[in-house]
Motif scaffolding. Sequence first.
Motif, PDB file in Angstrom:
ATOM      1  N   ALA A 148      53.087  47.885 -14.588  1.00  0.00           N
ATOM      2  CA  ALA A 148      53.829  48.916 -15.309  1.00  0.00           C
ATOM      3  C   ALA A 148      53.851  48.559 -16.790  1.00  0.00           C
ATOM      4  O   ALA A 148      53.781  47.386 -17.168  1.00  0.00           O
ATOM      5  N   THR A 149      53.974  49.579 -17.617  1.00  0.00           N
ATOM      6  CA  THR A 149      54.109  49.419 -19.057  1.00  0.00           C
ATOM      7  C   THR A 149      55.470  49.960 -19.472  1.00  0.00           C
ATOM      8  O   THR A 149      55.824  51.096 -19.130  1.00  0.00           O
ATOM      9  N   ALA A 178      59.758  56.637 -11.995  1.00  0.00           N
ATOM     10  CA  ALA A 178      59.599  55.487 -11.112  1.00  0.00           C
ATOM     11  C   ALA A 178      58.363  54.712 -11.546  1.00  0.00           C
ATOM     12  O   ALA A 178      57.272  55.278 -11.655  1.00  0.00           O
ATOM     13  N   LEU A 179      58.520  53.421 -11.799  1.00  0.00           N
ATOM     14  CA  LEU A 179      57.426  52.603 -12.302  1.00  0.00           C
ATOM     15  C   LEU A 179      56.675  51.874 -11.201  1.00  0.00           C
ATOM     16  O   LEU A 179      55.558  51.408 -11.418  1.00  0.00           O
ATOM     17  N   GLY A 180      57.288  51.747 -10.036  1.00  0.00           N
ATOM     18  CA  GLY A 180      56.603  51.082  -8.934  1.00  0.00           C
ATOM     19  C   GLY A 180      57.542  50.151  -8.190  1.00  0.00           C
ATOM     20  O   GLY A 180      58.707  49.949  -8.571  1.00  0.00           O
ATOM     21  N   GLU A 181      57.041  49.573  -7.115  1.00  0.00           N
ATOM     22  CA  GLU A 181      57.811  48.615  -6.334  1.00  0.00           C
ATOM     23  C   GLU A 181      56.866  47.627  -5.664  1.00  0.00           C
ATOM     24  O   GLU A 181      55.675  47.886  -5.495  1.00  0.00           O
ATOM     25  N   GLY A 197      50.627  45.241 -19.512  1.00  0.00           N
ATOM     26  CA  GLY A 197      50.616  46.193 -18.404  1.00  0.00           C
ATOM     27  C   GLY A 197      51.280  45.713 -17.134  1.00  0.00           C
ATOM     28  O   GLY A 197      51.134  46.350 -16.081  1.00  0.00           O
ATOM     29  N   ARG A 198      52.013  44.602 -17.180  1.00  0.00           N
ATOM     30  CA  ARG A 198      52.720  44.106 -16.005  1.00  0.00           C
ATOM     31  C   ARG A 198      54.142  43.721 -16.390  1.00  0.00           C
ATOM     32  O   ARG A 198      54.402  43.283 -17.514  1.00  0.00           O
ATOM     33  N   VAL A 199      55.045  43.889 -15.409  1.00  0.00           N
ATOM     34  CA  VAL A 199      56.443  43.525 -15.601  1.00  0.00           C
ATOM     35  C   VAL A 199      56.780  42.423 -14.614  1.00  0.00           C
ATOM     36  O   VAL A 199      56.639  42.603 -13.396  1.00  0.00           O
ATOM     37  N   GLY A 200      57.196  41.287 -15.131  1.00  0.00           N
ATOM     38  CA  GLY A 200      57.602  40.179 -14.284  1.00  0.00           C
ATOM     39  C   GLY A 200      59.091  40.246 -13.995  1.00  0.00           C
ATOM     40  O   GLY A 200      59.908  40.485 -14.898  1.00  0.00           O
ATOM     41  N   ARG A 258      62.437  47.561  -6.635  1.00  0.00           N
ATOM     42  CA  ARG A 258      62.033  48.864  -7.177  1.00  0.00           C
ATOM     43  C   ARG A 258      62.286  48.871  -8.676  1.00  0.00           C
ATOM     44  O   ARG A 258      63.366  48.500  -9.124  1.00  0.00           O
ATOM     45  N   LEU A 259      61.309  49.328  -9.424  1.00  0.00           N
ATOM     46  CA  LEU A 259      61.401  49.344 -10.883  1.00  0.00           C
ATOM     47  C   LEU A 259      61.343  50.785 -11.371  1.00  0.00           C
ATOM     48  O   LEU A 259      60.466  51.556 -10.959  1.00  0.00           O
ATOM     49  N   SER A 260      62.273  51.139 -12.237  1.00  0.00           N
ATOM     50  CA  SER A 260      62.311  52.503 -12.790  1.00  0.00           C
ATOM     51  C   SER A 260      62.795  52.436 -14.227  1.00  0.00           C
ATOM     52  O   SER A 260      63.310  51.413 -14.684  1.00  0.00           O
TER      53      SER A 260
END
Length: 500
Positions: free
Chosen positions: A247-248, A169-172, A209-212, A286-288
């Motif tokens: 997230a990376t 899980a990368l975050g939300e 280090g960030r996901v758009g 949610r990003l995974s």
Amino acid sequence: MELKLSREKLRFERLAAAGEDQVSIEGEATLPGSMRDAVTVLSVQAQTHLTGVQAGVGEGAVRGRVCFQVLYTQGDLTRVRALETACDFEHRLEMPGVTPEMRLTACAAVQETQGVASSGRMMLRALVGIQTEAFEMMQKELVTDVQVEGEETGLQMREQTVTYCCHDALGEDHTLVREEFELPARLEVGDVLSATGIASVDEMTGGAGRVGISGIIEVRVLHRPLEPGGALVMTSHELPYELSIDATLPEGAQVHAEAEVIDVMADSAATDKRRILRVEAEVNVRLSQCMQHDVMLMEDLYSLTGPELVPVREQFDVHTFEESADVRESTRIQLTLPKDAPPIETALAAFVQPTVTAVKPAGRRLDAEGVMAATLLYRPVDSDIPYAVHTREPFAMTFPVEAGEGVKAQAYAIEASPGPTTSDRAEIRCVIGLHAVQHGIRRVTGVSDVEVRPAAEQAHGFVLVWPERGETRWQTARRLRVAEDSLLPAGKSALLAFRK
């Protein structure tokens, strides 16, 4: 003879348990006005979303919220009113073999709703279907290579490539989107009754280090007619959204972004020549990732001469991939009125709630069967009081999803509208969404050790053999203790080999 075994400790993820359950969620709300006013419930719709999942000892726990939208009449039976309320819930499912260290995934969908008004309160009930899956991270120490020191044994080895994935899980994060829309005068709409929304992810960009993440929120708003007795009007609106998550993204990872609408609010106001609709929607993303790895493992081995080498095998399941898809298709439902229902003069609105009972992969499509709960709201002949008919009909649909056996799916309603009608029947045209999830599971046979046993006596020279049914060339060569490439065809399925 001395064996040198090369071992490697590997961490695999496996599907440990899967469960499916139904939970009844009850809520209530206070009705405005006098408790003595007659109340008629016309339609109850609901959406649900999960706020948390957690694995326990032999069970899984899910938390979520159900949002109800109710259409009813009170006092003035010709005027359709709306009520919205939400209630939180927590449910525990029995899942034998599950432990707190496992990763638990879940998805939920509303399958049935009911509403009863009494003593100034609206009692609501939603039947929610919940699907859960638990994954265990296991560690295996397996043999990857064998070397023999001392005498010549003619060691024969067979390797296999195993692909497995590990989920992280990368975050939300969530964001609030506001937009205004001009409603054309020709729609002749009045106040807003209710609003619902679904979200999709269109694009993901990564860096520093960030996901758009960007996508669209599709909001559908139900409006009261401007003139009494007219049909309710449903309008659709698109709200673009953007957010970013810390997230990376590793190279080669399968990245999944799941967007879910948490809340929708809509209101409209009339000006001199137009009506402005204001919409506010909250979306959570949610990003995974599922990172795939390839590893070379020992599958089998044997020696041509000397002591017999016997591999100690171990079988286990490996999680190889996970995929999800959200697609939509349209269908039509023919609704026949009960004998005691008044005849139709004007169809006002329609609502549906699908429940999938079976899915069957068929190439590049997925056939789904289930039950469709349908509600038709209409104005009867010679009456200004709206009337509602509820029915449950079987349905069969085909969705553009390429999947294999073991796929799980849940359906949800996107849009429904009444079509052509006669006095005793009507057609409901609806758009149904399908959320399909599939996990790849592979049974792997690995070698955990190698035993050395005294060799059984065997005759030397040419050997003519007929392989057993289903036996591979490797298995035949292993049984004869000859090299696989030394097996020569001898006619009528026979094989000839020379054993030293």
